[in-house]
Design a protein around this motif. Structure first.
Motif, PDB file in Angstrom:
ATOM      1  N   UNK A 135       0.828  -1.205   0.000  1.00  0.00           N
ATOM      2  CA  UNK A 135       0.000   0.000   0.000  1.00  0.00           C
ATOM      3  C   UNK A 135       0.862   1.255   0.000  1.00  0.00           C
ATOM      4  N   UNK A 136       2.036   1.195   0.605  1.00  0.00           N
ATOM      5  CA  UNK A 136       2.950   2.348   0.547  1.00  0.00           C
ATOM      6  C   UNK A 136       3.398   2.563  -0.898  1.00  0.00           C
ATOM      7  N   UNK A 137       3.802   1.469  -1.566  1.00  0.00           N
ATOM      8  CA  UNK A 137       4.256   1.560  -2.955  1.00  0.00           C
ATOM      9  C   UNK A 137       3.147   2.134  -3.840  1.00  0.00           C
ATOM     10  N   UNK A 138       1.944   1.684  -3.594  1.00  0.00           N
ATOM     11  CA  UNK A 138       0.788   2.150  -4.360  1.00  0.00           C
ATOM     12  C   UNK A 138       0.596   3.655  -4.187  1.00  0.00           C
ATOM     13  N   UNK A 139       0.706   4.129  -2.968  1.00  0.00           N
ATOM     14  CA  UNK A 139       0.475   5.550  -2.754  1.00  0.00           C
ATOM     15  C   UNK A 139       1.635   6.391  -3.303  1.00  0.00           C
ATOM     16  N   UNK A 140       2.859   5.861  -3.272  1.00  0.00           N
ATOM     17  CA  UNK A 140       3.989   6.579  -3.882  1.00  0.00           C
ATOM     18  C   UNK A 140       3.750   6.715  -5.384  1.00  0.00           C
ATOM     19  N   UNK A 141       3.324   5.621  -5.984  1.00  0.00           N
ATOM     20  CA  UNK A 141       3.098   5.634  -7.430  1.00  0.00           C
ATOM     21  C   UNK A 141       1.954   6.575  -7.800  1.00  0.00           C
ATOM     22  N   UNK A 142       0.910   6.593  -6.995  1.00  0.00           N
ATOM     23  CA  UNK A 142      -0.178   7.547  -7.246  1.00  0.00           C
ATOM     24  C   UNK A 142       0.326   8.983  -7.193  1.00  0.00           C
ATOM     25  N   UNK A 143       1.179   9.257  -6.202  1.00  0.00           N
ATOM     26  CA  UNK A 143       1.755  10.595  -6.077  1.00  0.00           C
ATOM     27  C   UNK A 143       2.612  10.922  -7.295  1.00  0.00           C
ATOM     28  N   UNK A 144       3.485   9.984  -7.677  1.00  0.00           N
ATOM     29  CA  UNK A 144       4.363  10.211  -8.835  1.00  0.00           C
ATOM     30  C   UNK A 144       3.564  10.415 -10.103  1.00  0.00           C
ATOM     31  N   UNK A 169      12.854   9.002 -14.288  1.00  0.00           N
ATOM     32  CA  UNK A 169      14.025   8.151 -14.382  1.00  0.00           C
ATOM     33  C   UNK A 169      14.370   7.529 -13.024  1.00  0.00           C
ATOM     34  N   UNK A 170      14.584   8.371 -12.074  1.00  0.00           N
ATOM     35  CA  UNK A 170      14.919   7.873 -10.739  1.00  0.00           C
ATOM     36  C   UNK A 170      14.137   8.620  -9.670  1.00  0.00           C
ATOM     37  N   UNK A 171      13.780   7.880  -8.631  1.00  0.00           N
ATOM     38  CA  UNK A 171      13.024   8.463  -7.535  1.00  0.00           C
ATOM     39  C   UNK A 171      13.743   8.132  -6.235  1.00  0.00           C
ATOM     40  N   UNK A 172      14.070   9.155  -5.484  1.00  0.00           N
ATOM     41  CA  UNK A 172      14.691   8.945  -4.179  1.00  0.00           C
ATOM     42  C   UNK A 172      13.624   9.057  -3.092  1.00  0.00           C
ATOM     43  N   UNK A 196      13.538   3.934 -11.590  1.00  0.00           N
ATOM     44  CA  UNK A 196      14.219   3.160 -10.563  1.00  0.00           C
ATOM     45  C   UNK A 196      13.952   3.837  -9.212  1.00  0.00           C
ATOM     46  N   UNK A 197      13.594   3.034  -8.239  1.00  0.00           N
ATOM     47  CA  UNK A 197      13.331   3.570  -6.896  1.00  0.00           C
ATOM     48  C   UNK A 197      14.569   3.386  -6.031  1.00  0.00           C
ATOM     49  N   UNK A 198      15.043   4.487  -5.457  1.00  0.00           N
ATOM     50  CA  UNK A 198      16.202   4.402  -4.573  1.00  0.00           C
ATOM     51  C   UNK A 198      15.739   4.761  -3.163  1.00  0.00           C
ATOM     52  N   UNK A 199      15.803   3.785  -2.293  1.00  0.00           N
ATOM     53  CA  UNK A 199      15.299   3.986  -0.934  1.00  0.00           C
ATOM     54  C   UNK A 199      16.453   4.352  -0.009  1.00  0.00           C
ATOM     55  N   UNK A 200      16.288   5.458   0.685  1.00  0.00           N
ATOM     56  CA  UNK A 200      17.291   5.865   1.662  1.00  0.00           C
ATOM     57  C   UNK A 200      16.710   5.698   3.060  1.00  0.00           C
ATOM     58  N   UNK A 230       8.787  10.043   2.615  1.00  0.00           N
ATOM     59  CA  UNK A 230       8.437  10.996   1.575  1.00  0.00           C
ATOM     60  C   UNK A 230       9.392  10.903   0.387  1.00  0.00           C
ATOM     61  N   UNK A 231       8.930  11.428  -0.732  1.00  0.00           N
ATOM     62  CA  UNK A 231       9.742  11.466  -1.942  1.00  0.00           C
ATOM     63  C   UNK A 231      10.705  12.636  -1.804  1.00  0.00           C
ATOM     64  N   UNK A 232      11.994  12.346  -1.823  1.00  0.00           N
ATOM     65  CA  UNK A 232      12.999  13.372  -1.619  1.00  0.00           C
ATOM     66  C   UNK A 232      13.316  14.107  -2.916  1.00  0.00           C
ATOM     67  N   UNK A 233      13.441  13.336  -3.999  1.00  0.00           N
ATOM     68  CA  UNK A 233      13.930  13.904  -5.247  1.00  0.00           C
ATOM     69  C   UNK A 233      13.450  13.055  -6.418  1.00  0.00           C
TER      70      UNK A 233
END
Ligand SMILES: [Zn+2]
Length: 114
Positions: free
Chosen positions: A5-14, A27-30, A62-66, A107-110
Motif C-alpha cells: 500500500x505504501x508503494x501504491x500511494x507513492x506511485x499515485x503521487x508520482x 528516471x529515478x526516484x529517491x 528506478x526507486x532508490x530507498x534511503x 516521503x519522496x525526496x527527489x
C-alpha cells in the motif's frame, strides 16, 4: 501488505506529479524512509516494481530507498544519538525519556526525469 500500500500511494503521487508537470518519463526516484516506519525496503522495491508496469511514465523508473536512522535526544542528559533499532533508553544515563528527532520520514525526496 504494508509495503504494497505504501508503494501504491507513492506511485499515485508520482503519477499525479508527472501529469501535473507534463513529465513523460521519470528516471529515478529517491525516497526517504525513517526506520521507525518499519518498512521492509526490499518488499517495498518489489511492490513498486510490480505496480509501476501499469504506468507509462513510471515503468522505466528506478526507486532508490534511503533509510533514515532514528534520532534520539535524552531529556535528562541531552545526549544525542542516531540508532538503527528502537531502544527506548539513553545509553549514557539510562533515562527512558527520549525525544525522537528523526525516523518517522516517509516521503519522496527527489525525482529525476529523462
Ligand atoms: Zn541520558
Amino acid at each position: 501488505m504494508h509495503e504494497f500500500s505504501i508503494a501504491k500511494s507513492i506511485i499515485n503521487t508520482l503519477d499525479s506529479i508527472a501529469k501535473d508537470r507534463g513529465i513523460k518519463r521519470l528516471k529515478r526516484i529517491w525516497l526517504d524512509v525513517g526506520l521507525l516506519k518499519a518498512v521492509n525496503c526490499d518488499a517495498l522495491s518489489f511492490a513498486f516494481n510490480a505496480i509501476k508496469k501499469s504506468y507509462p511514465a513510471i515503468q522505466q523508473s528506478e526507486l532508490i530507498v534511503k533509510e533514515i536512522p532514528i534520532g534520539i535526544t535524552c531529556k535528562r542528559c541531552g545526549a544525542k544519538k542516531e540508532i538503527f533499532k528502537p531502544i527506548g533508553i539513553c545509553t549514557q544515563c539510562g533515562c527512558t525519556e527520549l525525544d525522537i528527532t528523526s525516523g518517522n520520514e516517509l516521503f519522496i525526496d527527489k525525482i529525476e526525469t529523462c
